[in-house]
Design an enzyme around this catalytic site. Structure first.
Site, PDB file in Angstrom:
ATOM      1  N   ARG A 121       0.850  -1.192   0.000  1.00 56.58           N
ATOM      2  CA  ARG A 121       0.000   0.000   0.000  1.00 56.58           C
ATOM      3  C   ARG A 121       0.888   1.246   0.000  1.00 56.58           C
ATOM      4  O   ARG A 121       1.954   1.260   0.625  1.00 56.58           O
ATOM      5  CB  ARG A 121      -0.894   0.034   1.251  1.00 56.58           C
ATOM      6  CG  ARG A 121      -2.061  -0.947   1.217  1.00 56.58           C
ATOM      7  CD  ARG A 121      -3.126  -0.552   0.187  1.00 56.58           C
ATOM      8  NE  ARG A 121      -4.276  -1.431   0.193  1.00 56.58           N
ATOM      9  CZ  ARG A 121      -4.440  -2.485  -0.616  1.00 56.58           C
ATOM     10  NH1 ARG A 121      -3.504  -2.790  -1.517  1.00 56.58           N
ATOM     11  NH2 ARG A 121      -5.533  -3.214  -0.550  1.00 56.58           N
ATOM     12  N   HIS A 154      -0.836   0.175  -9.799  1.00 58.12           N
ATOM     13  CA  HIS A 154      -1.500  -0.760  -8.884  1.00 58.12           C
ATOM     14  C   HIS A 154      -2.002  -1.988  -9.661  1.00 58.12           C
ATOM     15  O   HIS A 154      -3.204  -2.286  -9.683  1.00 58.12           O
ATOM     16  CB  HIS A 154      -2.664  -0.077  -8.154  1.00 58.12           C
ATOM     17  CG  HIS A 154      -3.070  -0.806  -6.914  1.00 58.12           C
ATOM     18  ND1 HIS A 154      -3.466  -0.169  -5.763  1.00 58.12           N
ATOM     19  CD2 HIS A 154      -3.147  -2.137  -6.629  1.00 58.12           C
ATOM     20  CE1 HIS A 154      -3.776  -1.061  -4.841  1.00 58.12           C
ATOM     21  NE2 HIS A 154      -3.586  -2.270  -5.343  1.00 58.12           N
TER      22      HIS A 154
END
Ligand code: NAP
Ligand code: GLV
Length: 309
Positions: free
Chosen positions: A224, A272
């Protein structure tokens, strides 16, 4: 499954193919996309659902996240009885292993340098690097970290692994908890972050920790964005302690156009995408767990909200 109600709510996802596949996997169940005022459901399949949906569904028994990381969901008020269930691999670990091995090998074999030289018509060789000089440290030895550790070990890199509780994996030197964190960092040159984002791990990739890597360290963050203190990475790249980074995740996504990571010559940015949610595997797993819950059987992947993962 007759009479069972399942809601679907996922931001940035076309709902129809998911609804079709869920209906096929749960014959007899009433599967609907969530709309305000929807009837009370038994289970919900979600990715970043609106708070209103959770508030309107106090009777949910299962809340199935369409991803592995539940940090965003845990920021919301959850239905009191619902078990929060994370995605448990479902085709992600092999993607993560190929992504991390690709980033590692591209750096280790200096393929970006060769690429630039070849584009200039240069045929030249660099001195081969030694694997023994590139120990790879994997933060998080869970579903994804373990698979990545095994894949990296297959390429004969020394592998260090760090987890909360001690883990014994063949070919991996294990470190556990705070007391062994600095020794883990000091033994690693390439650092791969595969931790969940929790209050304990937020900002864990910072000046202090990244400075402890062997000189010429390389960061691969696939967990993250909030694990990383962006300015600290830039400072350590500029002062030469770190050689580069591959970043798949960011504090703000999409990465804002003005962010320096986009243009930094030693940072590789990907959007991502290191381990994507695969519809078929995801639905098969979630449908299997819904069946098990309905039969009163235990299921894997239930999140402990206090632990945060
Ligand atoms: P997981 O199975 O829950 O594994 C988490 C690992 O982290 C465990 O080994 C755990 O230790 C360790 N850990 C947790 N808190 C820690 C702490 N404070 N100190 C040290 N170790 C700690 O999770 P996963 O399925 O492997 O996924 C990891 C993360 O990857 C997700 O949470 C998500 O954020 C991210 N992810 C990213 C993508 C992407 O496309 N970029 C895709 C999927 C997932 P224990 O073994 O002791 O519990
Ligand atoms: C993706 O980032 C996930 O958590 O599955």
């Amino acid at each position: 499954m007759a009479g069972m109600r399942v809601l679907f709510s996922a931001s940035n996802t076309k709902a129809q193919p998911w609804l079709d596949a869920l209906r096929q996997a749960l014959p007899g169940a009433d599967v609907q996309e969530w709309q305000p005022g929807a009837v009370q459901a038994d289970h919900a399949v979600v990715w970043s659902p609106p708070q209103q949906m959770l508030d309107e569904q106090p009777a949910l028994k299962g809340l199935f996240n369409m991803g592995a990381g539940v940090d965003a969901l845990l920021k919301l008020r959850l239905p009191p009885q619902a078990r929060l269930v994370r995605l448990d691999d479902a085709g992600m670990s092999v993607q993560m292993a190929e992504f991390v091995c690709h980033a590692l090998i591209r750096h280790f074999r200096e393929l970006d340098v060769y690429d630039a030289e070849v584009r200039e018509g240069k045929w030249s060789f660099r001195r081969p690097r030694l694997r023994a000089d590139y120990p790879v440290g994997i933060m998080g030895l869970g579903v994804l970290g373990e698979r990545v550790a095994r894949a990296v070990a297959q390429f004969d890199f020394p592998v260090n692994g760090w987890s909360r509780s001690p883990r014994a994996l063949d070919g991996v030197r294990g470190f556990a908890g705070e007391p062994e964190f600095d020794a883990f960092l000091a033994a690693s040159r390439v650092l791969v972050c595969l931790l969940p984002l929790t209050p304990q791990t937020e900002g864990i990739l910072n000046r202090r920790t990244l400075s402890r890597l062997l000189p010429g360290g390389y960061l691969i963050n696939v967990a993250r964005g909030a694990h990383l203190v962006d300015e600290d990475l830039l400072a350590l790249l500029d002062d030469g302690h770190l050689a580069g980074a591959t970043l798949d995740v960011f504090r703000t996504e999409p990465l804002p156009a003005e962010h320096p990571f986009w243009r930094h010559p030693r940072i590789t940015v990907t959007p991502h995408t290191s381990a994507r949610t695969l519809r078929e595997e995801t639905i098969a797993q979630i449908a299997g767990k819904i069946h098990a819950l309905e039969r009163g059987e235990p299921i894997a992947g239930v999140v402990d909200p206090v632990r945060g993962y």
